[in-house]
Design a protein around this motif. Sequence first.
Motif, PDB file in Angstrom:
ATOM      1  N   ILE A  94       0.861  -1.178   0.000  1.00 59.36           N
ATOM      2  CA  ILE A  94       0.000   0.000   0.000  1.00 59.36           C
ATOM      3  C   ILE A  94       0.898   1.228   0.000  1.00 59.36           C
ATOM      4  O   ILE A  94       1.848   1.302   0.775  1.00 59.36           O
ATOM      5  N   ILE A  95       0.586   2.177  -0.872  1.00 59.30           N
ATOM      6  CA  ILE A  95       1.366   3.414  -0.899  1.00 59.30           C
ATOM      7  C   ILE A  95       0.485   4.566  -0.413  1.00 59.30           C
ATOM      8  O   ILE A  95      -0.701   4.628  -0.749  1.00 59.30           O
ATOM      9  N   VAL A  96       1.061   5.415   0.427  1.00 64.62           N
ATOM     10  CA  VAL A  96       0.351   6.608   0.898  1.00 64.62           C
ATOM     11  C   VAL A  96       1.154   7.814   0.421  1.00 64.62           C
ATOM     12  O   VAL A  96       2.368   7.862   0.610  1.00 64.62           O
ATOM     13  N   GLU A  97       0.461   8.771  -0.217  1.00 64.97           N
ATOM     14  CA  GLU A  97       1.143   9.941  -0.763  1.00 64.97           C
ATOM     15  C   GLU A  97       0.573  11.227  -0.187  1.00 64.97           C
ATOM     16  O   GLU A  97      -0.621  11.297   0.097  1.00 64.97           O
ATOM     17  N   ARG A  98       1.430  12.211  -0.060  1.00 68.69           N
ATOM     18  CA  ARG A  98       0.923  13.533   0.310  1.00 68.69           C
ATOM     19  C   ARG A  98      -0.050  13.991  -0.773  1.00 68.69           C
ATOM     20  O   ARG A  98       0.239  13.884  -1.966  1.00 68.69           O
ATOM     21  N   GLY A  99      -1.220  14.472  -0.358  1.00 71.70           N
ATOM     22  CA  GLY A  99      -2.209  14.931  -1.331  1.00 71.70           C
ATOM     23  C   GLY A  99      -1.916  16.376  -1.684  1.00 71.70           C
ATOM     24  O   GLY A  99      -1.685  17.196  -0.799  1.00 71.70           O
ATOM     25  N   ILE A 100      -1.897  16.674  -2.971  1.00 66.26           N
ATOM     26  CA  ILE A 100      -1.663  18.066  -3.326  1.00 66.26           C
ATOM     27  C   ILE A 100      -2.816  18.608  -4.160  1.00 66.26           C
ATOM     28  O   ILE A 100      -3.490  17.870  -4.885  1.00 66.26           O
ATOM     29  N   ASP A 101      -3.037  19.908  -4.031  1.00 69.32           N
ATOM     30  CA  ASP A 101      -4.096  20.567  -4.784  1.00 69.32           C
ATOM     31  C   ASP A 101      -3.484  20.934  -6.135  1.00 69.32           C
ATOM     32  O   ASP A 101      -2.606  21.798  -6.211  1.00 69.32           O
ATOM     33  N   CYS A 102      -3.931  20.237  -7.174  1.00 67.15           N
ATOM     34  CA  CYS A 102      -3.162  20.332  -8.423  1.00 67.15           C
ATOM     35  C   CYS A 102      -4.021  20.301  -9.671  1.00 67.15           C
ATOM     36  O   CYS A 102      -5.174  19.905  -9.642  1.00 67.15           O
ATOM     37  N   ARG A 103      -3.411  20.730 -10.780  1.00 67.22           N
ATOM     38  CA  ARG A 103      -3.956  20.467 -12.112  1.00 67.22           C
ATOM     39  C   ARG A 103      -3.298  19.169 -12.588  1.00 67.22           C
ATOM     40  O   ARG A 103      -2.191  18.865 -12.182  1.00 67.22           O
ATOM     41  N   GLU A 104      -3.998  18.421 -13.431  1.00 73.10           N
ATOM     42  CA  GLU A 104      -3.457  17.135 -13.908  1.00 73.10           C
ATOM     43  C   GLU A 104      -3.119  17.223 -15.389  1.00 73.10           C
ATOM     44  O   GLU A 104      -3.974  17.483 -16.225  1.00 73.10           O
ATOM     45  N   LEU A 105      -1.827  17.014 -15.689  1.00 76.30           N
ATOM     46  CA  LEU A 105      -1.328  17.133 -17.056  1.00 76.30           C
ATOM     47  C   LEU A 105      -0.852  15.774 -17.554  1.00 76.30           C
ATOM     48  O   LEU A 105      -0.363  14.964 -16.766  1.00 76.30           O
ATOM     49  N   GLU A 106      -1.021  15.527 -18.846  1.00 76.85           N
ATOM     50  CA  GLU A 106      -0.604  14.242 -19.406  1.00 76.85           C
ATOM     51  C   GLU A 106       0.114  14.459 -20.735  1.00 76.85           C
ATOM     52  O   GLU A 106      -0.226  15.357 -21.498  1.00 76.85           O
ATOM     53  N   CYS A 107       1.118  13.615 -20.961  1.00 76.44           N
ATOM     54  CA  CYS A 107       1.912  13.737 -22.173  1.00 76.44           C
ATOM     55  C   CYS A 107       2.085  12.342 -22.775  1.00 76.44           C
ATOM     56  O   CYS A 107       2.308  11.375 -22.052  1.00 76.44           O
ATOM     57  N   ALA A 108       1.969  12.243 -24.105  1.00 80.25           N
ATOM     58  CA  ALA A 108       2.089  10.944 -24.762  1.00 80.25           C
ATOM     59  C   ALA A 108       3.498  10.798 -25.317  1.00 80.25           C
ATOM     60  O   ALA A 108       4.019  11.714 -25.945  1.00 80.25           O
ATOM     61  N   VAL A 109       4.126   9.647 -25.064  1.00 86.72           N
ATOM     62  CA  VAL A 109       5.464   9.394 -25.583  1.00 86.72           C
ATOM     63  C   VAL A 109       5.392   8.198 -26.535  1.00 86.72           C
ATOM     64  O   VAL A 109       4.652   7.235 -26.297  1.00 86.72           O
ATOM     65  N   LEU A 110       6.158   8.300 -27.632  1.00 87.67           N
ATOM     66  CA  LEU A 110       6.123   7.291 -28.688  1.00 87.67           C
ATOM     67  C   LEU A 110       7.537   7.081 -29.217  1.00 87.67           C
ATOM     68  O   LEU A 110       8.220   8.056 -29.519  1.00 87.67           O
ATOM     69  N   GLY A 111       7.975   5.836 -29.314  1.00 90.41           N
ATOM     70  CA  GLY A 111       9.296   5.565 -29.877  1.00 90.41           C
ATOM     71  C   GLY A 111       9.986   4.444 -29.144  1.00 90.41           C
ATOM     72  O   GLY A 111       9.423   3.837 -28.233  1.00 90.41           O
ATOM     73  N   GLN A 154       4.670  28.354 -21.906  1.00 90.63           N
ATOM     74  CA  GLN A 154       5.460  27.488 -22.787  1.00 90.63           C
ATOM     75  C   GLN A 154       6.543  26.717 -22.036  1.00 90.63           C
ATOM     76  O   GLN A 154       6.792  25.546 -22.320  1.00 90.63           O
ATOM     77  N   GLU A 155       7.184  27.380 -21.061  1.00 91.87           N
ATOM     78  CA  GLU A 155       8.260  26.687 -20.318  1.00 91.87           C
ATOM     79  C   GLU A 155       7.708  25.478 -19.579  1.00 91.87           C
ATOM     80  O   GLU A 155       8.367  24.441 -19.488  1.00 91.87           O
ATOM     81  N   THR A 156       6.523  25.613 -19.001  1.00 91.63           N
ATOM     82  CA  THR A 156       5.940  24.489 -18.263  1.00 91.63           C
ATOM     83  C   THR A 156       5.672  23.317 -19.197  1.00 91.63           C
ATOM     84  O   THR A 156       5.999  22.171 -18.890  1.00 91.63           O
ATOM     85  N   LEU A 191       0.498  19.482 -11.418  1.00 84.94           N
ATOM     86  CA  LEU A 191       1.024  20.843 -11.345  1.00 84.94           C
ATOM     87  C   LEU A 191       0.369  21.498 -10.135  1.00 84.94           C
ATOM     88  O   LEU A 191      -0.826  21.782 -10.147  1.00 84.94           O
ATOM     89  N   GLN A 192       1.165  21.658  -9.070  1.00 85.17           N
ATOM     90  CA  GLN A 192       0.611  22.190  -7.819  1.00 85.17           C
ATOM     91  C   GLN A 192       0.108  23.610  -8.057  1.00 85.17           C
ATOM     92  O   GLN A 192       0.836  24.450  -8.585  1.00 85.17           O
ATOM     93  N   LYS A 193      -1.140  23.851  -7.652  1.00 83.50           N
ATOM     94  CA  LYS A 193      -1.747  25.159  -7.975  1.00 83.50           C
ATOM     95  C   LYS A 193      -1.050  26.295  -7.263  1.00 83.50           C
ATOM     96  O   LYS A 193      -0.704  27.314  -7.868  1.00 83.50           O
ATOM     97  N   ALA A 194      -0.811  26.139  -5.950  1.00 89.39           N
ATOM     98  CA  ALA A 194      -0.272  27.255  -5.175  1.00 89.39           C
ATOM     99  C   ALA A 194       1.163  27.599  -5.575  1.00 89.39           C
ATOM    100  O   ALA A 194       1.503  28.775  -5.742  1.00 89.39           O
ATOM    101  N   SER A 195       1.996  26.593  -5.764  1.00 94.34           N
ATOM    102  CA  SER A 195       3.430  26.853  -5.968  1.00 94.34           C
ATOM    103  C   SER A 195       3.868  26.833  -7.430  1.00 94.34           C
ATOM    104  O   SER A 195       4.947  27.310  -7.759  1.00 94.34           O
ATOM    105  N   GLY A 196       3.065  26.230  -8.307  1.00 89.95           N
ATOM    106  CA  GLY A 196       3.489  26.061  -9.697  1.00 89.95           C
ATOM    107  C   GLY A 196       4.496  24.930  -9.856  1.00 89.95           C
ATOM    108  O   GLY A 196       5.035  24.718 -10.937  1.00 89.95           O
ATOM    109  N   GLN A 197       4.745  24.195  -8.777  1.00 93.39           N
ATOM    110  CA  GLN A 197       5.700  23.068  -8.826  1.00 93.39           C
ATOM    111  C   GLN A 197       5.110  21.906  -9.632  1.00 93.39           C
ATOM    112  O   GLN A 197       3.932  21.545  -9.464  1.00 93.39           O
ATOM    113  N   LEU A 198       5.942  21.370 -10.503  1.00 92.74           N
ATOM    114  CA  LEU A 198       5.521  20.236 -11.317  1.00 92.74           C
ATOM    115  C   LEU A 198       6.030  18.939 -10.680  1.00 92.74           C
ATOM    116  O   LEU A 198       7.191  18.862 -10.282  1.00 92.74           O
TER     117      LEU A 198
END
Length: 366
Positions: free
Chosen positions: A226-243, A283-285, A312-319
């Motif tokens: 069982i894994i327990v993680e700190r919950g963060i208030d965030c946006r959820e981003l997804e990226c597709a990788v191919l190759g 763009q940097e994000t 992407l944490q809402k308050a800090s902008g940390q990814l």
Amino acid sequence: RKLRVGVIFGGRSGEHEVSIASATSIIEHLDPNKYEVVPIAITQEGRWLLGAAPQRLLAAETGQEGTVLSESLAVTLPGDPTVGRLVPLNQSENVGQALEAGRVDVIFPVLHGTYGEDGTLQGLLEMAGVPYVGCGVLGSALGMDKEKMKMIFQAVGLPIVDYLVYRRHDWERDPGPILEAVEARLGYPCFVKPVNLGSSVGISKAHNRKELEQAIAFAAEYDRKIIVERGIDCRELECAVLGNDEPLASVVGEIIPSNEFYDYRAKYIDNRSQIVIPADLPQETAEQVRRYAVQAFLALDLSGLARVDFFLQKASGQLYINEVNTMPGFTTISMYPKLWQASGLPYEQLLDHLIELALERHTDRQ
Ligand code: ADP
Ligand code: MG
Ligand code: MG
């Protein structure tokens, strides 16, 4: 002659129906001028059926057909005589028969979750010497184990949320120290998950001690770890990788869940979660997400494809990197194919490319 593509779908996991939906889209979009499709279904009980169309399998299992499973699967798909022949395969012989010499040139394993996305099927295909789409044994296994995945992310310097891992054995023996350690280090809210699973099955968000206890007991029903993680208030981003050795990253997408978090309901039942492509980001994000996605793909020794998910944490902008999914949802409206569509690679061509990558990887390993 045409390339014979064995599409394996269904499977013994909680994501059985999701797999059927993905396989239906894939079979519909494999170019009939290039490929001959050989559907291979795995029932919820783990029986292999050769030549079972995805929609028929689902109908039979949900009882809509009102007939015995094996009979209702004896259907003929237009244009392919081999597909109509129903062959319920004997457990001990199932793989050998399904992969019998010349029957398939390449396998597309469209299975999500345990016994399919986790390296078990991949090991079988390696043993059989058949090329297959997607990640190998190690990459698939790492992609399914949220603890080992995080350990590797950490080792290569990818930012992750803080977490703790426990064994069911220790929880059942004495929950006290575990509750205290989680509260001292992670606090509330926290997320509790089975280590090996997907589709948010077994996952809860705990806001207090009572919920934490329930959440751990619930997750322990699905896994020994069982894994327990700190919950963060965030946006959820997804990226597709191919190759394979030179993986490419797609544009970045955002999921806007319809519930408090992106739980099973929000993913598959409510139909109200939104997908935004491209995500509205500096763009940097977006560039950072794409770089991290490729880095994660290489660090976990993935091949073919993976969807890499971020917070992407809402308050800090940390990814933070959350996880990879080595066989992401694959309907025409799923995130992975849509991200490639938006990056200039339509669904049909994405399938062609995945099959080429499977053959390339197979040759590389000879
Ligand atoms: P799965 O492999 O089942 O998709 P995830 O780890 O992606 O499991 O968790 C499912 C969802 O739970 C995420 O998409 C997100 O909505 C939420 N979630 C998980 N972990 C966290 C966290 N640490 N902080 C905030 N939300 C989280
Ligand atoms: Mg997952
Ligand atoms: Mg996820």
